[in-house]
Structures are given as structure tokens and as C-alpha cells.
Design a protein around this motif. Sequence first.
Motif, PDB file in Angstrom:
ATOM      1  N   SER A   1     -18.239  -0.582  -0.319  1.00 24.65           N
ATOM      2  CA  SER A   1     -18.611  -0.220   0.913  1.00 24.65           C
ATOM      3  C   SER A   1     -19.455   0.852   0.807  1.00 24.65           C
ATOM      4  N   THR A   2     -19.999   1.149   1.921  1.00 24.48           N
ATOM      5  CA  THR A   2     -21.312   2.387   2.249  1.00 24.48           C
ATOM      6  C   THR A   2     -20.559   2.973   2.168  1.00 24.48           C
ATOM      7  N   LYS A   3     -19.280   3.197   2.840  1.00 25.77           N
ATOM      8  CA  LYS A   3     -18.402   4.035   3.513  1.00 25.77           C
ATOM      9  C   LYS A   3     -17.765   5.414   2.850  1.00 25.77           C
ATOM     10  N   GLY A   4     -17.073   4.617   2.130  1.00 30.33           N
ATOM     11  CA  GLY A   4     -15.864   4.683   0.977  1.00 30.33           C
ATOM     12  C   GLY A   4     -16.344   4.634  -0.417  1.00 30.33           C
ATOM     13  N   ASP A   5     -15.116   4.743  -1.157  1.00 28.40           N
ATOM     14  CA  ASP A   5     -15.752   4.601  -2.500  1.00 28.40           C
ATOM     15  C   ASP A   5     -15.343   2.775  -2.970  1.00 28.40           C
ATOM     16  N   ALA A   6     -13.916   1.979  -2.197  1.00 25.48           N
ATOM     17  CA  ALA A   6     -13.949   1.601  -2.066  1.00 25.48           C
ATOM     18  C   ALA A   6     -13.708   0.449  -0.408  1.00 25.48           C
ATOM     19  N   ARG A   7     -13.698  -0.608   0.385  1.00 23.53           N
ATOM     20  CA  ARG A   7     -13.316  -1.198   1.199  1.00 23.53           C
ATOM     21  C   ARG A   7     -11.611  -1.901   0.346  1.00 23.53           C
ATOM     22  N   VAL A   8     -10.808  -1.853   1.026  1.00 26.65           N
ATOM     23  CA  VAL A   8      -9.617  -1.914   0.657  1.00 26.65           C
ATOM     24  C   VAL A   8      -8.757  -2.770   1.964  1.00 26.65           C
ATOM     25  N   ARG A   9      -8.837  -4.005   1.832  1.00 25.60           N
ATOM     26  CA  ARG A   9      -8.106  -5.534   2.351  1.00 25.60           C
ATOM     27  C   ARG A   9      -6.448  -5.293   2.491  1.00 25.60           C
ATOM     28  N   PHE A  10      -5.845  -5.478   3.304  1.00 25.96           N
ATOM     29  CA  PHE A  10      -3.727  -5.753   2.905  1.00 25.96           C
ATOM     30  C   PHE A  10      -3.831  -6.960   3.784  1.00 25.96           C
ATOM     31  N   TRP A  11      -3.129  -7.855   3.224  1.00 29.00           N
ATOM     32  CA  TRP A  11      -2.631  -9.122   3.970  1.00 29.00           C
ATOM     33  C   TRP A  11      -0.857  -8.874   3.664  1.00 29.00           C
ATOM     34  N   ASN A  12      -0.305  -9.342   3.951  1.00 28.69           N
ATOM     35  CA  ASN A  12       0.891  -8.979   4.240  1.00 28.69           C
ATOM     36  C   ASN A  12       1.605 -10.677   3.611  1.00 28.69           C
ATOM     37  N   ALA A  13       2.592 -10.898   3.692  1.00 29.55           N
ATOM     38  CA  ALA A  13       3.357 -11.786   2.535  1.00 29.55           C
ATOM     39  C   ALA A  13       2.680 -13.012   3.672  1.00 29.55           C
ATOM     40  N   ASP A  14       3.436 -12.627   5.461  1.00 27.51           N
ATOM     41  CA  ASP A  14       3.096 -14.163   5.863  1.00 27.51           C
ATOM     42  C   ASP A  14       1.829 -15.099   5.859  1.00 27.51           C
ATOM     43  N   GLY A  15       1.162 -13.509   5.132  1.00 24.34           N
ATOM     44  CA  GLY A  15      -0.384 -14.019   5.860  1.00 24.34           C
ATOM     45  C   GLY A  15      -1.823 -13.359   6.069  1.00 24.34           C
ATOM     46  N   GLU A  16      -0.307 -12.762   7.535  1.00 30.30           N
ATOM     47  CA  GLU A  16      -1.417 -12.279   8.194  1.00 30.30           C
ATOM     48  C   GLU A  16      -2.389 -10.972   7.042  1.00 30.30           C
ATOM     49  N   GLU A  17      -3.070 -10.757   7.339  1.00 26.42           N
ATOM     50  CA  GLU A  17      -3.855  -9.266   7.197  1.00 26.42           C
ATOM     51  C   GLU A  17      -3.686  -8.691   8.007  1.00 26.42           C
ATOM     52  N   VAL A  18      -3.579  -7.006   7.742  1.00 21.24           N
ATOM     53  CA  VAL A  18      -3.508  -5.758   8.377  1.00 21.24           C
ATOM     54  C   VAL A  18      -3.688  -5.047   7.745  1.00 21.24           C
ATOM     55  N   GLY A  19      -3.921  -3.475   9.294  1.00 17.90           N
ATOM     56  CA  GLY A  19      -4.743  -2.705   9.738  1.00 17.90           C
ATOM     57  C   GLY A  19      -4.659  -1.250   7.995  1.00 17.90           C
ATOM     58  N   ALA A  20      -3.148  -1.466   7.614  1.00 20.70           N
ATOM     59  CA  ALA A  20      -2.885   0.129   6.420  1.00 20.70           C
ATOM     60  C   ALA A  20      -1.514  -0.427   5.885  1.00 20.70           C
ATOM     61  N   CYS A  21      -1.472   0.249   4.505  1.00 14.95           N
ATOM     62  CA  CYS A  21      -0.132  -0.063   3.830  1.00 14.95           C
ATOM     63  C   CYS A  21      -0.688   1.398   2.868  1.00 14.95           C
ATOM     64  N   GLY A  22       0.623   2.249   3.660  1.00 19.22           N
ATOM     65  CA  GLY A  22       0.421   3.043   3.096  1.00 19.22           C
ATOM     66  C   GLY A  22       0.988   3.631   1.095  1.00 19.22           C
ATOM     67  N   ASN A  23       1.736   2.816   0.677  1.00 20.19           N
ATOM     68  CA  ASN A  23       2.300   2.098  -1.048  1.00 20.19           C
ATOM     69  C   ASN A  23       0.285   2.115  -1.172  1.00 20.19           C
ATOM     70  N   ALA A  24       0.327   0.708  -0.950  1.00 24.49           N
ATOM     71  CA  ALA A  24      -1.104  -0.290  -1.473  1.00 24.49           C
ATOM     72  C   ALA A  24      -1.827   1.151  -1.619  1.00 24.49           C
ATOM     73  N   SER A  25      -2.196   2.385  -0.397  1.00 21.98           N
ATOM     74  CA  SER A  25      -3.587   3.007  -0.767  1.00 21.98           C
ATOM     75  C   SER A  25      -2.932   3.799  -1.176  1.00 21.98           C
ATOM     76  N   ARG A  26      -1.903   4.378  -1.680  1.00 26.38           N
ATOM     77  CA  ARG A  26      -1.575   5.279  -3.218  1.00 26.38           C
ATOM     78  C   ARG A  26      -1.834   5.055  -4.450  1.00 26.38           C
ATOM     79  N   CYS A  27      -1.658   3.173  -4.624  1.00 24.70           N
ATOM     80  CA  CYS A  27      -1.669   2.625  -5.743  1.00 24.70           C
ATOM     81  C   CYS A  27      -3.563   2.609  -5.686  1.00 24.70           C
ATOM     82  N   VAL A  28      -3.745   2.189  -5.039  1.00 28.38           N
ATOM     83  CA  VAL A  28      -4.967   1.944  -5.006  1.00 28.38           C
ATOM     84  C   VAL A  28      -6.576   3.352  -5.132  1.00 28.38           C
ATOM     85  N   GLY A  29      -5.997   4.354  -4.526  1.00 33.96           N
ATOM     86  CA  GLY A  29      -6.601   5.612  -4.586  1.00 33.96           C
ATOM     87  C   GLY A  29      -6.236   5.730  -6.105  1.00 33.96           C
TER      88      GLY A  29
END
Length: 275
Positions: free
Chosen positions: A53-81
Motif C-alpha cells: 500500500s502507498t497509504k498505509g503499512d499494508a492494504r488489507v482485504r477481508f473475505w467472509n466464509a461465503d466468499g464475499e469480499e467485505v470492507g471491514a473486520c474489527g477483530n481481524a484488524s487487531r490481529c493484522v495490526g
Amino acid sequence: MSRPFLKMNGLGNDFVVVDARTAPFDPSQIEVRKICDRTSGVGCDQLVSLERSTKGDARVRFWNADGEEVGACGNASRCVGWLLMEGAGTDAAVLDTRGGLLRAARAGDHRVSVDMGEPRLAWDQIPLAEEMDTKGIELQVGPIDAPILHTPGCVSMGNPHVVFFVPDAEAAPVREVGPMIEHHYLFPEGVNVGFAQVKARDHIRLKVWERGAGLTKACGTGACAALVACARRGLTDRKATLELDGGDLVIEWRESDGHVIMTGPLEIEFTGELP
């Protein structure tokens, strides 16, 4: 070519994390579902990837278990952070997500705070199919003259949430009502469904039926949405402990800038390789 992954969880809300900063990773919906499948795959609530990413330390993408990509996931953001801070030897990290930039900071040993930004509260930001006051929308479940659930609040934390206020979260019809509301016509992009019991001004018991994942042990954005929805109704203060099936999160909706801060623990489970 196999792909290394890290299995992590925040309060039991679990993720397969793939580092795609050196090699592209763009799974199809079928591939996501296979990875998330708890019987034949690795098994997780969400799949997460890190990209350059040019805006942050990394671009982070999230997919739900049904295969759909979503815009945010709070608990995953803590893990990735935490991963990004560990890798860089820093106490802060910036995540570039589809829902906007998120800032993570250390809050103890294997404990991270994430600034989830301002909640979106306008009806077309959730989004809803029609204009309504999101503090309490016109939606009820059950008989017209005696509904079992009614007038929930709506909040977007980069993903859509509806929050029902219930007298007893343990008895709430999460599995019965969750799938029905998730796909209700009022929510054109689907919705995460929360069932919040206010135990005190600073204590909320919460269960969440997650869009595309079902009932999970914890939902970070759901906890943020529940605190905001409760505070807007005057049911709680602007800071509270959210008691989830997997453990507790501390959520604060700051008065100074309107940002929502989520603080909680994380765990590393194991590493492996995707085929």
C-alpha cells in the motif's frame, strides 16, 4: 505453488491470514469458501490478505466464509495490526482497507487497540433501501400487535449493522432471526445482525449473526456498532465493556473526534500452507 498462511483469532473470531506483499493473491469465491470450510479446508470465519500500500503499512482485504469480499473486520484488524507492528518493530500501524484507513496501536501483551474511525449513521451510508431515522428504524419481528423484536438501531462501521435491543441475549432468537434479517429487503448489501442486552451503563452483553459467516464467537465491528447504537439511545455511556461469547472487548466512542476505539486480545494458533 503453495502459499504460507497464519491462523489467528480475536476472542475466538478466527482468521486465515495470507501475506501477499511479495506475490499476488486474488482468490475466487469458490477458493475462499474452500479455505474457510471447517470440514475440508483450514477452517475460519474470514480470510484476510496483506498487500502493498502507498497509504498505509499494508492494504488489507477481508473475505467472509461465503466468499464475499467485505470492507471491514474489527477483530481481524487487531490481529493484522499486531502482525504489522511485530514485523516493523513499532508500536503503531496503519491499515489501508476498503472501509478506509484504520490505525492500530499496542495496548499490552498480545493486546491491540484499533481506531475504527467515525461510525456512519445516515440511512444511505448503512445503506438502507429507504430513508429512515437510523437511531430506531421501522422493522419488527413477530406479530404486529406484539412483536418479539422491534425498532433496532443501524450503524455502519465500514460494513452494515442492525442492532436489536433485547432483555436477555442468551434467550435471543439469534439463529432463527439472524438469517432472515441478514437478507431483508431493507438492506440491499445484506447486514450483520446484533442482539444487545444492556446490563449496565458500561456493560453490554452481545451476540452477533454475521453477514456471510453466521453466528461467531465475537464480532469486532458488531461490538462497535452495538456501543454506538446503545449510546445514541441513551442506554449506555460512550465507553463500555462488550461481553461476547469469545470474551470481552472495550469499546469507546470518543466525544473529542467521534471515532470508535476498539481494544482487545488476540492469539496466534498455527501456521501452514495453502495448496
